[in-house]
Design a protein around this motif. Structure first.
Motif, PDB file in Angstrom:
ATOM      1  N   UNK A  37      27.991 -50.719 -41.352  1.00  0.00           N
ATOM      2  CA  UNK A  37      28.537 -52.068 -41.537  1.00  0.00           C
ATOM      3  C   UNK A  37      29.702 -52.059 -42.517  1.00  0.00           C
ATOM      4  N   UNK A  38      29.660 -51.189 -43.521  1.00  0.00           N
ATOM      5  CA  UNK A  38      30.781 -51.089 -44.456  1.00  0.00           C
ATOM      6  C   UNK A  38      32.050 -50.626 -43.753  1.00  0.00           C
ATOM      7  N   UNK A  39      31.913 -49.672 -42.853  1.00  0.00           N
ATOM      8  CA  UNK A  39      33.080 -49.181 -42.111  1.00  0.00           C
ATOM      9  C   UNK A  39      33.644 -50.257 -41.186  1.00  0.00           C
ATOM     10  N   UNK A  40      32.770 -51.035 -40.572  1.00  0.00           N
ATOM     11  CA  UNK A  40      33.251 -52.130 -39.715  1.00  0.00           C
ATOM     12  C   UNK A  40      33.998 -53.164 -40.543  1.00  0.00           C
ATOM     13  N   UNK A  41      33.523 -53.429 -41.739  1.00  0.00           N
ATOM     14  CA  UNK A  41      34.220 -54.357 -42.625  1.00  0.00           C
ATOM     15  C   UNK A  41      35.587 -53.799 -43.000  1.00  0.00           C
ATOM     16  N   UNK A  42      35.652 -52.524 -43.288  1.00  0.00           N
ATOM     17  CA  UNK A  42      36.914 -51.888 -43.652  1.00  0.00           C
ATOM     18  C   UNK A  42      37.917 -51.977 -42.507  1.00  0.00           C
ATOM     19  N   UNK A  43      37.455 -51.744 -41.289  1.00  0.00           N
ATOM     20  CA  UNK A  43      38.325 -51.861 -40.115  1.00  0.00           C
ATOM     21  C   UNK A  43      38.848 -53.280 -39.997  1.00  0.00           C
ATOM     22  N   UNK A  44      37.975 -54.253 -40.220  1.00  0.00           N
ATOM     23  CA  UNK A  44      38.386 -55.653 -40.139  1.00  0.00           C
ATOM     24  C   UNK A  44      39.433 -55.974 -41.198  1.00  0.00           C
ATOM     25  N   UNK A  45      39.257 -55.474 -42.412  1.00  0.00           N
ATOM     26  CA  UNK A  45      40.223 -55.717 -43.475  1.00  0.00           C
ATOM     27  C   UNK A  45      41.575 -55.096 -43.142  1.00  0.00           C
ATOM     28  N   UNK A  62      35.496 -67.085 -28.706  1.00  0.00           N
ATOM     29  CA  UNK A  62      35.118 -67.234 -30.094  1.00  0.00           C
ATOM     30  C   UNK A  62      36.043 -66.376 -30.959  1.00  0.00           C
ATOM     31  N   UNK A  63      36.692 -66.983 -31.889  1.00  0.00           N
ATOM     32  CA  UNK A  63      37.592 -66.269 -32.791  1.00  0.00           C
ATOM     33  C   UNK A  63      36.803 -65.662 -33.946  1.00  0.00           C
ATOM     34  N   UNK A  64      37.215 -64.504 -34.345  1.00  0.00           N
ATOM     35  CA  UNK A  64      36.587 -63.843 -35.484  1.00  0.00           C
ATOM     36  C   UNK A  64      37.352 -64.252 -36.733  1.00  0.00           C
ATOM     37  N   UNK A  65      36.670 -64.993 -37.592  1.00  0.00           N
ATOM     38  CA  UNK A  65      37.305 -65.474 -38.813  1.00  0.00           C
ATOM     39  C   UNK A  65      36.987 -64.583 -40.009  1.00  0.00           C
ATOM     40  N   UNK A  66      35.860 -63.913 -39.973  1.00  0.00           N
ATOM     41  CA  UNK A  66      35.489 -62.990 -41.034  1.00  0.00           C
ATOM     42  C   UNK A  66      34.611 -61.896 -40.429  1.00  0.00           C
ATOM     43  N   UNK A  67      34.402 -60.834 -41.181  1.00  0.00           N
ATOM     44  CA  UNK A  67      33.686 -59.688 -40.612  1.00  0.00           C
ATOM     45  C   UNK A  67      32.250 -60.024 -40.253  1.00  0.00           C
ATOM     46  N   UNK A  68      31.656 -61.057 -40.864  1.00  0.00           N
ATOM     47  CA  UNK A  68      30.291 -61.440 -40.519  1.00  0.00           C
ATOM     48  C   UNK A  68      30.186 -62.001 -39.103  1.00  0.00           C
ATOM     49  N   UNK A  69      31.311 -62.379 -38.514  1.00  0.00           N
ATOM     50  CA  UNK A  69      31.324 -62.895 -37.145  1.00  0.00           C
ATOM     51  C   UNK A  69      31.277 -61.787 -36.093  1.00  0.00           C
ATOM     52  N   UNK A  70      31.546 -60.564 -36.488  1.00  0.00           N
ATOM     53  CA  UNK A  70      31.570 -59.448 -35.548  1.00  0.00           C
ATOM     54  C   UNK A  70      30.130 -59.073 -35.180  1.00  0.00           C
ATOM     55  N   UNK A  71      29.823 -59.097 -33.901  1.00  0.00           N
ATOM     56  CA  UNK A  71      28.458 -58.825 -33.433  1.00  0.00           C
ATOM     57  C   UNK A  71      28.020 -57.415 -33.828  1.00  0.00           C
ATOM     58  N   UNK A  72      28.921 -56.456 -33.739  1.00  0.00           N
ATOM     59  CA  UNK A  72      28.569 -55.083 -34.126  1.00  0.00           C
ATOM     60  C   UNK A  72      28.173 -55.010 -35.597  1.00  0.00           C
ATOM     61  N   UNK A  73      28.846 -55.779 -36.452  1.00  0.00           N
ATOM     62  CA  UNK A  73      28.498 -55.802 -37.878  1.00  0.00           C
ATOM     63  C   UNK A  73      27.102 -56.392 -38.071  1.00  0.00           C
ATOM     64  N   UNK A  74      26.797 -57.466 -37.346  1.00  0.00           N
ATOM     65  CA  UNK A  74      25.472 -58.093 -37.441  1.00  0.00           C
ATOM     66  C   UNK A  74      24.384 -57.114 -37.011  1.00  0.00           C
ATOM     67  N   UNK A  75      24.625 -56.402 -35.923  1.00  0.00           N
ATOM     68  CA  UNK A  75      23.640 -55.422 -35.443  1.00  0.00           C
ATOM     69  C   UNK A  75      23.514 -54.251 -36.423  1.00  0.00           C
ATOM     70  N   UNK A  76      24.620 -53.856 -37.044  1.00  0.00           N
ATOM     71  CA  UNK A  76      24.577 -52.788 -38.040  1.00  0.00           C
ATOM     72  C   UNK A  76      23.750 -53.211 -39.248  1.00  0.00           C
TER      73      UNK A  76
END
Length: 61
Positions: free
Chosen positions: A46-54, A1-15
């Motif tokens: 979750x904000x930090x995970x988004x920042x890492x993704x960006x 499964x490819x990650x297309x946006x940060x909402x796809x990251x399981x860790x972000x969902x759990x956060x």
């Protein structure tokens, strides 16, 4: 499964789920400063995970 946006990251969902649980469980605490700090810390996960993704998009695109 490819990650297309940060909402796809399981860790972000759990956060996000964790932040909701924190808000529900700490909502009635009278110590406003403590409650505010705990809630802000939960949201920052979750904000930090988004920042890492960006940053990863900048590095690998």
């Amino acid at each position: 499964m490819a990650i297309k946006c940060f909402e796809d990251i399981v860790a972000w969902q759990k956060a996000q789920d964790f932040a909701v649980a924190i808000y529900k469980n700490f909502g009635e605490i009278k110590d406003w400063d403590f409650r505010n700090q705990i809630c802000r810390a939960a949201v920052s996960i979750s904000n930090n995970l988004n920042s890492i993704n960006q940053n990863a998009k900048i590095w690998f695109d």
